[in-house]
Design a protein around this motif. Structure first.
Motif, short mmCIF file in Angstrom:
data_model
loop_
_atom_site.label_atom_id
_atom_site.label_comp_id
_atom_site.label_asym_id
_atom_site.label_seq_id
_atom_site.Cartn_x
_atom_site.Cartn_y
_atom_site.Cartn_z
N PHE A 168 0.04 21.45 17.73
CA PHE A 168 0.34 21.21 19.14
C PHE A 168 1.67 20.49 19.36
N PRO A 169 2.74 20.96 18.71
CA PRO A 169 4.03 20.27 18.86
C PRO A 169 4.62 20.48 20.24
N ARG A 170 5.44 19.54 20.63
CA ARG A 170 6.23 19.71 21.84
C ARG A 170 7.43 20.58 21.47
N PRO A 171 8.15 21.10 22.43
CA PRO A 171 9.31 21.94 22.12
C PRO A 171 10.30 21.22 21.20
N GLU A 172 10.92 21.98 20.31
CA GLU A 172 11.86 21.41 19.33
C GLU A 172 12.99 20.62 19.98
N ARG A 173 13.42 21.04 21.16
CA ARG A 173 14.51 20.35 21.84
C ARG A 173 14.14 18.91 22.20
N LEU A 174 12.86 18.58 22.16
CA LEU A 174 12.40 17.23 22.47
C LEU A 174 12.11 16.43 21.21
N GLY A 175 12.55 16.96 20.05
CA GLY A 175 12.29 16.32 18.77
C GLY A 175 12.81 14.89 18.68
N MET A 176 13.84 14.59 19.44
CA MET A 176 14.38 13.22 19.40
C MET A 176 13.39 12.20 19.92
N PHE A 177 12.38 12.66 20.65
CA PHE A 177 11.38 11.75 21.20
C PHE A 177 10.15 11.60 20.30
N ALA A 178 10.12 12.34 19.19
CA ALA A 178 8.97 12.26 18.28
C ALA A 178 8.93 10.89 17.62
N HIS A 179 7.72 10.43 17.31
CA HIS A 179 7.52 9.13 16.67
C HIS A 179 7.13 9.35 15.21
N ASP A 180 7.79 8.64 14.31
CA ASP A 180 7.39 8.63 12.89
C ASP A 180 6.36 7.52 12.71
N VAL A 181 5.11 7.92 12.55
CA VAL A 181 4.01 6.98 12.45
C VAL A 181 3.60 6.83 10.98
N SER A 182 3.53 5.60 10.52
CA SER A 182 3.14 5.32 9.14
C SER A 182 1.69 4.86 9.10
N ILE A 183 0.94 5.48 8.18
CA ILE A 183 -0.48 5.15 7.97
C ILE A 183 -0.67 4.92 6.47
N PRO A 184 -1.37 3.85 6.10
CA PRO A 184 -1.60 3.64 4.67
C PRO A 184 -2.54 4.70 4.11
N ARG A 185 -2.27 5.12 2.88
CA ARG A 185 -3.16 6.06 2.19
C ARG A 185 -4.23 5.27 1.48
N SER A 186 -5.35 5.92 1.30
CA SER A 186 -6.45 5.23 0.60
C SER A 186 -6.22 5.20 -0.90
N ALA B 232 0.83 -1.20 0.00
CA ALA B 232 0.00 0.00 0.00
C ALA B 232 0.87 1.26 0.00
N ASP B 233 0.30 2.35 -0.49
CA ASP B 233 0.95 3.65 -0.43
C ASP B 233 0.90 4.10 1.04
N ILE B 234 2.03 4.55 1.56
CA ILE B 234 2.15 4.87 2.99
C ILE B 234 2.44 6.35 3.18
N GLU B 235 1.83 6.94 4.19
CA GLU B 235 2.14 8.32 4.60
C GLU B 235 2.79 8.22 5.97
N THR B 236 3.94 8.86 6.13
CA THR B 236 4.63 8.86 7.42
C THR B 236 4.57 10.27 8.00
N ILE B 237 4.08 10.36 9.24
CA ILE B 237 3.89 11.64 9.91
C ILE B 237 4.77 11.66 11.16
N LYS B 238 5.55 12.71 11.32
CA LYS B 238 6.34 12.88 12.54
C LYS B 238 5.39 13.37 13.63
N CYS B 239 5.06 12.50 14.56
CA CYS B 239 4.11 12.82 15.62
C CYS B 239 4.88 13.39 16.81
#
Length: 184
Positions: free
Chosen positions: A166-184, A2-9
């Motif tokens: 609603f992002p967390r502070p940039e200094r905490l970017g290392m804790f962000a999760h890259d979440v992949s969701i299939p596109r329709s 499937a085509d996937i979209e990855t979002i930095k959460c």
């Protein structure tokens, strides 16, 4: 595949929940890639709904618990109201988001769309087959390819919005999760 979209959460505050969102996104991608004859349509909608609920809950969680860090784009008086209210379950999370206008930038139907997704997700309970009413009681009629595509699009839309608004502070970017969701 499937085509996937990855979002930095970058909005997630409870990292175990973030891990779980990530794992459920991977499961959703796997379901999508092996969905022959629409066998996994219901499971895909349930997964998408669960990811959306957990993501929205993270904004409430941060508003209630991150008193020093705060949450950007939520005024102090709204943060206080959220902190003073016990909010749980998908319906109540949607109501809190609507009351405090946290998703208004996503269009006039966003709260109705979330309630519809909630009703579809709640059909994981096989006996709760009466909502949304217009879909009838048959899972085959409720979990069409069109509803799967709609739920995936809504999931992506919500994750992107929360990451941008609603992002967390940039200094905490290392804790962000890259979440992949299939596109329709």
């Amino acid at each position: 595949m499937a085509d996937i979209e990855t979002i930095k959460c970058n909005f997630i505050g409870d990292f175990k929940v973030g891990d779980n969102i990530l794992a459920n996104g991977k499961a959703l991608c796997r379901l999508s890639s092996t969905n022959e004859a629409n066998t996994f349509n219901k499971l895909m909608v349930v997964q998408a709904g669960s990811i959306v609920e957990a993501a929205l809950d993270q904004i409430i969680y941060r508003a209630q618990n991150y008193t020093t860090e705060g949450v950007p784009n939520i005024p102090a008086e709204v943060l206080k109201k959220i902190r003073d209210t016990e909010i749980e379950r998908f319906n109540n999370i949607i109501q809190a988001m609507k009351t405090h206008k946290l998703l208004d930038g996503l269009g006039a139907t966003i709260y109705d769309d979330l309630h519809r997704l909630r009703e579809l997700r709640n059909r994981v309970h096989i006996q709760f087959d009466d909502k949304p009413e217009e879909l009838g009681r048959s899972d085959h009629d409720a979990f069409t390819s069109k509803n799967v595509a709609w739920s995936l699009d809504l999931c992506i839309k919500i994750l992107k919005h929360l990451s941008e608004k609603f992002p967390r502070p940039e200094r905490l970017g290392m804790f962000a999760h890259d979440v992949s969701i299939p596109r329709s």
